[in-house]
Enzyme design. Structure first.
Site, PDB file in Angstrom:
ATOM      1  N   ASP A 255      -5.369  -4.352  -6.907  1.00 13.93           N
ATOM      2  CA  ASP A 255      -6.566  -3.654  -6.422  1.00 13.93           C
ATOM      3  C   ASP A 255      -6.230  -2.245  -5.952  1.00 13.93           C
ATOM      4  O   ASP A 255      -6.813  -1.734  -4.996  1.00 13.93           O
ATOM      5  CB  ASP A 255      -7.196  -4.474  -5.279  1.00 13.93           C
TER       6      ASP A 255
ATOM      7  N   GLU B 154       0.854  -1.183   0.000  1.00 14.68           N
ATOM      8  CA  GLU B 154       0.000   0.000   0.000  1.00 14.68           C
ATOM      9  C   GLU B 154       0.891   1.234   0.000  1.00 14.68           C
ATOM     10  O   GLU B 154       1.772   1.366   0.846  1.00 14.68           O
ATOM     11  CB  GLU B 154      -0.911  -0.011   1.219  1.00 14.68           C
TER      12      GLU B 154
ATOM     13  N   ASP C 206       5.116   1.995  -3.379  1.00 16.99           N
ATOM     14  CA  ASP C 206       4.434   1.988  -4.669  1.00 16.99           C
ATOM     15  C   ASP C 206       4.441   0.564  -5.215  1.00 16.99           C
ATOM     16  O   ASP C 206       5.474  -0.113  -5.205  1.00 16.99           O
ATOM     17  CB  ASP C 206       5.157   2.935  -5.631  1.00 16.99           C
TER      18      ASP C 206
END
Length: 298
Positions: free
Chosen positions: A164, A116, A143
């Site tokens: 996602d 994340e 990243d």
């Protein structure tokens, strides 16, 4: 596998909260506005303060195991393609940690790595959504593209990669390109699966489809008329037949039912691009040199 009915044109919102939702947490991180809102037994995370309709992750406070979002359930179509229980899972984009928690409950011995970009999202997932971390589950603030490049250098491999990531407007453009998808594919074990959460109603639909096919060949689309989400399901081996998928669905039915996933019904929402390619052949592939997501996604 049945053909899909024409999709209803609906908004990209995942879930609409009632107007009386209570804000229980609010902050401005380095990347975005972060809000956590409660409405009775429903708790939701969202990144766009001005849009009351778009939520990134939700849970039922009185039944956190049961999945809220239709798209989250669609992501578990991956289990119909995987030839064995996943041992190593990589999730790009954490949200509230729903996917990680559910996979951990289904496969407690699996190693799950969550990536994340925003450290504040990881903190909120831990504090407000019960995101589990232990010796087998980790989170990394990075990243996703950089993490995957570094994983390749380390020669790491994954059975299941879930894409996602969402920045509040759309999927970050550097996570849509042919180069990125090839880098992700290179991390798969033999028979490994990549699952991508994307959208059916988007100006990028054809470009995304053409790009995935350029890297993986034919793939599965998983979608229904409940919302605008589309799950792209790919593997580095030939796609399984309908008979194999039906057999795997029967074996998974009882295992997935407690999470609100009807895996038998889900099989009826799968189509193969081998039978149903719904974009023009001449569609331009997205690359690191051509990925104008903000311009195309209108």
């Amino acid at each position: 596998m049945n053909k899909l009915l024409p999709l209803l044109l609906v908004t990209i919102s995942f879930l609409t909260l009632p107007a009386f939702a209570e804000i229980v947490h609010k902050e401005r991180s380095m990347y975005r506005n972060i809000l956590v809102e409660d409405s009775h037994q429903l708790r939701c995370l969202k990144f766009n303060e001005k849009n009351n309709k778009t939520n990134q992750s939700c849970l039922y406070k009185n039944d956190p195991q049961r999945l809220v979002f239709n798209y989250t359930k669609l992501l578990f179509s991956s289990l119909l393609v995987l030839e064995k229980a996943p041992e190593r899972v990589l999730i790009i984009g954490l949200g509230g940690g729903t996917m990680s928690n559910t996979i951990h409950q289904l496969y407690p011995n699996a190693i799950i790595e969550n990536v994340e970009i925003d450290p504040a999202v990881i903190k909120v997932a831990q504090q407000y959504f019960g995101f589990i971390e232990n010796e087998r589950i980790s989170s990394t603030a990075a990243d996703g593209r950089i993490f995957i490049k570094r994983a390749a250098i380390k020669k790491q491999k994954y059975d299941w990669i879930i894409l996602d990531a969402f920045n509040g407007d759309y999927i970050p453009e550097h996570l849509l390109t042919k180069e990125f998808l090839q880098e992700s594919k290179d991390l798969l074990t033999e028979g490994g699966v990549i699952t991508a959460n994307t959208f059916s109603v988007s100006g990028l639909y054809a470009h995304e489809s053409a790009t995935y096919k350029a890297v993986f060949g034919d793939f599965f689309n998983v979608r229904n008329n409940k919302n605008s989400n589309r799950v792209i399901l790919t593997t580095n081996k030939p796609l399984p037949s309908g008979d194999i998928i039906a057999k795997r669905a029967l074996s998974l039915k009882a295992k997935l039912a407690p999470f609100g996933i009807d895996i038998i019904e889900l099989t009826t929402w799968i189509t193969s691009t081998e039978d149903d390619q719904d974009w023009p052949e001449e569609t331009k592939v997205l690359t690191d040199q051509f990925s104008p997501a903000n311009l195309l996604n209108h």
